[in-house]
Each structure stands twice: as C-alpha cells, then as structure tokens.
Design a protein around this motif. Sequence first.
Motif, PDB file in Angstrom:
ATOM      1  N   VAL A 275     -68.837 -11.613 -32.603  1.00 18.49           N
ATOM      2  CA  VAL A 275     -68.248 -12.913 -32.303  1.00 18.49           C
ATOM      3  C   VAL A 275     -66.811 -12.910 -32.812  1.00 18.49           C
ATOM      4  O   VAL A 275     -66.567 -12.633 -33.986  1.00 18.49           O
ATOM      5  CB  VAL A 275     -69.042 -14.052 -32.992  1.00 18.49           C
ATOM      6  N   LYS A 276     -65.865 -13.208 -31.922  1.00 16.66           N
ATOM      7  CA  LYS A 276     -64.463 -13.349 -32.346  1.00 16.66           C
ATOM      8  C   LYS A 276     -64.144 -14.834 -32.390  1.00 16.66           C
ATOM      9  O   LYS A 276     -64.473 -15.573 -31.456  1.00 16.66           O
ATOM     10  CB  LYS A 276     -63.521 -12.622 -31.396  1.00 16.66           C
ATOM     11  N   ALA A 277     -63.523 -15.261 -33.475  1.00 16.15           N
ATOM     12  CA  ALA A 277     -63.250 -16.690 -33.659  1.00 16.15           C
ATOM     13  C   ALA A 277     -61.984 -16.857 -34.475  1.00 16.15           C
ATOM     14  O   ALA A 277     -61.410 -15.897 -34.983  1.00 16.15           O
ATOM     15  CB  ALA A 277     -64.436 -17.354 -34.355  1.00 16.15           C
ATOM     16  N   GLU A 278     -61.570 -18.115 -34.593  1.00 19.53           N
ATOM     17  CA  GLU A 278     -60.426 -18.457 -35.441  1.00 19.53           C
ATOM     18  C   GLU A 278     -60.854 -19.646 -36.289  1.00 19.53           C
ATOM     19  O   GLU A 278     -61.474 -20.585 -35.777  1.00 19.53           O
ATOM     20  CB  GLU A 278     -59.230 -18.825 -34.575  1.00 19.53           C
ATOM     21  N   ALA A 279     -60.574 -19.611 -37.580  1.00 18.89           N
ATOM     22  CA  ALA A 279     -60.990 -20.708 -38.466  1.00 18.89           C
ATOM     23  C   ALA A 279     -59.989 -20.865 -39.594  1.00 18.89           C
ATOM     24  O   ALA A 279     -59.319 -19.902 -39.980  1.00 18.89           O
ATOM     25  CB  ALA A 279     -62.379 -20.417 -39.038  1.00 18.89           C
ATOM     26  N   PRO A 280     -59.874 -22.092 -40.153  1.00 17.58           N
ATOM     27  CA  PRO A 280     -58.972 -22.293 -41.289  1.00 17.58           C
ATOM     28  C   PRO A 280     -59.472 -21.563 -42.530  1.00 17.58           C
ATOM     29  O   PRO A 280     -60.682 -21.554 -42.802  1.00 17.58           O
ATOM     30  CB  PRO A 280     -58.986 -23.809 -41.516  1.00 17.58           C
ATOM     31  N   LEU A 281     -58.550 -20.957 -43.260  1.00 19.92           N
ATOM     32  CA  LEU A 281     -58.909 -20.211 -44.467  1.00 19.92           C
ATOM     33  C   LEU A 281     -59.656 -21.095 -45.465  1.00 19.92           C
ATOM     34  O   LEU A 281     -60.589 -20.646 -46.129  1.00 19.92           O
ATOM     35  CB  LEU A 281     -57.633 -19.646 -45.108  1.00 19.92           C
TER      36      LEU A 281
END
Length: 708
Positions: free
Chosen positions: A650-656
Amino acid sequence: MTDLSKYRNIGIFAHVDAGKTTTTERILKLTGKIHKLGEVHDGAATTDFMEQEQERGITIQSAATTCFWDRENGKGGEKGKHHRFNIIDTPGHVDFTIEVYRSLKVLDGGVGVFCGSGGVEPQSETNWRYANDSKVARIIFVNKLDRLGADFYRVVKQIKEVLAAKPMVMTLPIGIEDDFKGVVDLMSMKAWVWDDSGIPENYEIIDIPDDMKEKAEQYRAEMVEMAVEADDDAMEAYLEGNEPDEATLKKCIRKGTINLDFFPTFCGSAFKNKGIQLVLNGVVDYLPCPTEVPPQPEVDMEGNETGEFAIVDPNEPLRALAFKIMDDQYGALTFTRIYSGKLEKGTNILNTFTGKTERVGRIVEMHADSREEIDSAQAGDIVALVGLKNVQTGHTLCDEKDPATLEPMVFPDPVISIAVAPKDKANAEKLSIAIGKMVKEDPSFYVETDQDSGETILKGMGELHLDVKVDILKRTHKVEVDVGAPQVAYRETITQRLEDSYTHKKQSGGSGQFAKIDYIIEPAEAGAGFTFESKVVGGNVPKEFIPAVEKGFKLSKEVGVLAGFPCLDFSVTLVDGGHHAVDSSAVAFETAARAAYRPSMPKAGAQLLEPSRNLDVFTPEDHVGDVIGDLNRRRGMIKSQDTTPTGIRVKAEAPLSCMFGYIGDLRTMTSGRGQFSMEFAHYSPCPRNVAEEIIAKAAEEKAAKQKK
C-alpha cells in the motif's frame, strides 16, 4: 607505484532487508578477508559491529572494508598483485539515508541489491535517485532467489518501470525458490551450478540445461544488441553480421556502464552462497577504476565551481574529502577519500574550511571496526586518519602550499525532535561531551539548547534515528537521560499578497533612529524558500541600507507569528521608504524590518504547515482492510495498492505527527508480518482543528516559560 586500474571503490546499497550486509559478508569470505561467516540475523555480521546494529538486525552506519580479488582464478587475491576493492556497506533504513548519500559521494561505483521477492522497494528508489544524482556507475544484484515468491524476471521488469533504468541481464537463474541451483552466465553461455553444501567454492561449470537454452539465446541476443550500442565501431560490425568476441563485448559493456547507459544485472542468493563470484567478476569487468570517473570539481569559498578539477594522479597536489567521522575507543577516525596526490604519516595538511593545518598522526586501512596501520596513501584510496581535531564531514584536506576546496556535501534538514535532560549534574557534563562527538559523526543529527527552558533538543530524520541516538548516549557514552515525547518540525507560511508600510522612530537623547519602509509580502511556490528584492528608485532608501532590510526579514522568518516555527516560501519586495540624513542607519532599517514582520505576517494570511511523509506499507492480504482503516484514522491518503506474491503493498501519504509508534501498531495488526518505510514528502497545510491545537499549545508553553 600502485596500479590504479586495479582499484574499485564500491558501495553496496539497497532497501532495508534486501541482503546488503549478507552480500558484503559473502564477498569478504570469498576474498579471504574473513574465514568465518557471520549472519545478520544472529547479530554476528562483520560490518554490523555496533551493539545497536546487532540487536536490531539492521545497518545503522556505513562500514568500510578493503579486500582483494583474483579475477583469473576466482578466489581471494593478494595486496599489490590483484584487484583491490574498497567496499562500503551502507544502511537501508530511511532514517539513515544520509550514510548512503555521503558514501555515494566518494565512491566510483556501486552494487544495487534488490530482493528477489520484494523487488524494487521504496528505499531502493531513494538510493537509486541518490546514485543518479552522484552519477555513480552501478551493477545490479537480484538477491534472495531462494525465497518464497522470488521472481527474477518480475524484478527486472520493476527496475525498468519503477526506476526508469535499463537493466542489462548478464545471468539467468536456474530454478527458483527451493529449487534454485545456480545461474546461466550469458557472457560465456555456460551454467554455474552449486551443490547443497552452502560452500561458495563448491560449484561446477557445465552446459546450459536444455529447457533453458532458448531463453538464454534470447537474453544473450538482447545483451549483445544493448552492448554494441555503446560503441560505434562494434555497432557497425554487428550490423554487418559480425558477432563481437568476448573482449569486445566486455569493452562495450564497461563503456556503457560507466556512461550510465545501462546496468549489468546479476542474480543469485547471498545467503546460500550462490552467484557471488559472478558479481565480483562484474565489479572488475564493468565498474570504473578511480581514473575512469569524471574528476571532482574544485569550488571557491562561496561554493561556485572554479573550473579546476582534482585529477586522480598521485603526482598532483593533495586533494582529499573527509566524508565520515567516527569516534571509538582509540579516538576520532576521519574517513577520507583521496582524489589526487599522496598523503604520508607525520605530514601537515590544510583544512580549507577552517583555514587551519592538521598533522596526520596515523593512517589506517579499515576493516569494519578493526584496522591496519599504513605509512602512506595515494589518489584513489579510501583510508581513515587518526587524531585530526577540527575536521568535520564534507571538509576538504589539501596540500598547504597549494590550497583548493572540493565540492561540499549538502545534508537534509531534520524533521523530528525530542528533548533530553541529564538525570544529575555528573551526567550533565558527560552529556555535552558525548553530544559534541555524536554531532561530528552524523551531519543529519542536530542539537540545540532551548534558550528559555535550558532543555537540550535533539533533532533527526525519524523516530528510529533518535531512538538509536538516545541508545548510543546511554550505552556507548554511559549518560543517563530523561527523554521527552517526540516533537514534529512544523513550519509556517503565508497565503495572501500584502502591501504594507512601517516607520521606525526612536528619540531618547543623543542621536535618534529613523527608518521607513514600504514593502510587498507575497507567497511563493512550495520549496522556493525566502527571496528578497529591492525596487527602490530615487534614493528614498539609500543603497547601503537595503541589505539591512533584507537581513531584518531574513532573521525574523526563523520565528513564525502563529506558533514560533520557521516561516517558508515567501518573498519580500522593498518598493519605497524614507530616511533621515542624521538619524537613519543600517541598524535602524534592520530594526524596522524586524518590527514590520510581526504585524504584517498575520495580515498576509499566516498558515501552519505540517510535514507529510510518503509511506510504503507491506501487509499480508488478509490484514489489508485493517491496515487501510488504520491509515485513514491517521489522516493518511491512499495512493495505490499493488498485489505481490507474498501480500499487498500500500502506498500512501500521511502527516508525520500521526505516524508515531506506527511500527508497533502495524506489527500488532498483521501478527508481526507487516513492514513499512517512510520518507519525507513535502510540507502541506494543517487542518484548522489541528493548527488551533498546536498554536494553543505553543502559547501555553510560552506563557509557562515566561512565568519561570
């Protein structure tokens, strides 16, 4: 005089767990450098010598070692007689990519290791990008073909699609997974088959199995066609129907590899000792020696190229780059790549960054954490110098009679911080000494003291990075500290264009202060940073005071108006102003700019930004729903899902800020089988509710400090 054509300065790099350290271990065994193999999973690998590396089963810092290979006889060689490999085993974990970056900077070639079942993983992409930026020639080793789900041809396809690279297949696997026996060498069109003893020397070279002949012919033809493209004469002969001989073919492949036209691709299993000899032969045959890579450009003190180069020649003036500092029980070691000239024990050298000379006490050849003293080193060598006092990573060491500076290294900014406090006064003294040493060793590790609270703030590239640093403080330096919760490095910016004016007047006996500035503040593109321009005409703001206005805004942007975080991506244009013949000065105009910043930024739509990270999560298929649900709860945005033979990626983007402690949660959700890596993506606007919370917390902390 040493024959530089026999030198190969290479790095081994890949995604975490693709088998870099195991591959390095096998190379050391085959070249006779070690006699007993150490396994990563047992915590006994030669190049993983830190306690933290042995416990975690990962490489944390790059380790250097030297070995020799007798190409003709396929065995360990002798110093001065056979090919010399200076090898750096680099970490794969994203928090330690700085080690890869600075290693690539001083290497001539590399071996990119890819997992036969995992394929091109996220850290492989980052490292490949770094290698492209550094223009480092590479060969590829597709490892772990004995593993469940391994597929050599799928990995080759991924290298083309994901890395946009051109792999040149040099060997084909015979069998796969449990049946993996050996490889077909397309150069000699023979099969190398190993027995089941696990001893690397136990192989025989036989005819290609009948069921693989057609495939071998097909891939051989592709290899020849790709190779002759690198050389016009060979291409012409080939088009006339003349098949190139082995020597011509190797010459063409070497030329194309050094030009980064393609990447010779080998396969095998490092753990099972199959296929490593062909990789070593590939390093000799196709990777460049120090004289075959473009020479290092020299720069002036502002970092601009001078047009001069450090030519790889022992007879030229000394030019060397310190690329790593390591502290051990014998003192500080400065790992140095010598680009030109000679370096002898007992001589004085100049550090162009500090302007001071240093005496070379001892020169050592490193083998992980052991060493061998030598009297001198020359162009092409990678050695460690003992006892240099004021040298840091990226400094140039040169001949004091003929100074020059090499292109320095640029390191990324940290994205996460924690506060540490010594448990008592005795530990406070030890803490400052230990931190001084650690900052010298790692340029991506920053330390600062909070002026208001007096706390020591450690800043780094991720949770694991700081976790390891605290562990080193406690175990290596014996400093007991209390550790605060991780803090995210937020940023601020503006969203609107604003025209504004500010007048600074001060009159209190003696000469006064006067400065008036009219300016435009406007948002810039992401990543543009801060820019300043003056459009003043007619002398209303005298030319000599304009730099003071720029300095005032530049210094002010380090503390934002919302929550005190640095302000990014905006421009200031000075359009007009006013001055007084007596009371105006540079100080007055700098003060005016600083004072103007605070009321103007809120009017320009100040906004809080948070660091987002690109995530690459691997999960078994039956847990994918839980993983995606959890990422959604963490404000993650799913970009893609890819099915692999062993699970889902799964490739995703999320806040650190939402990713702290994620590895523990992922392992719980996936019964210990999930893996993930993340790297910095960009800064993006904070949602209003999150921003309000952060701003309120910053105000509380400020009020609490003022009470103290």
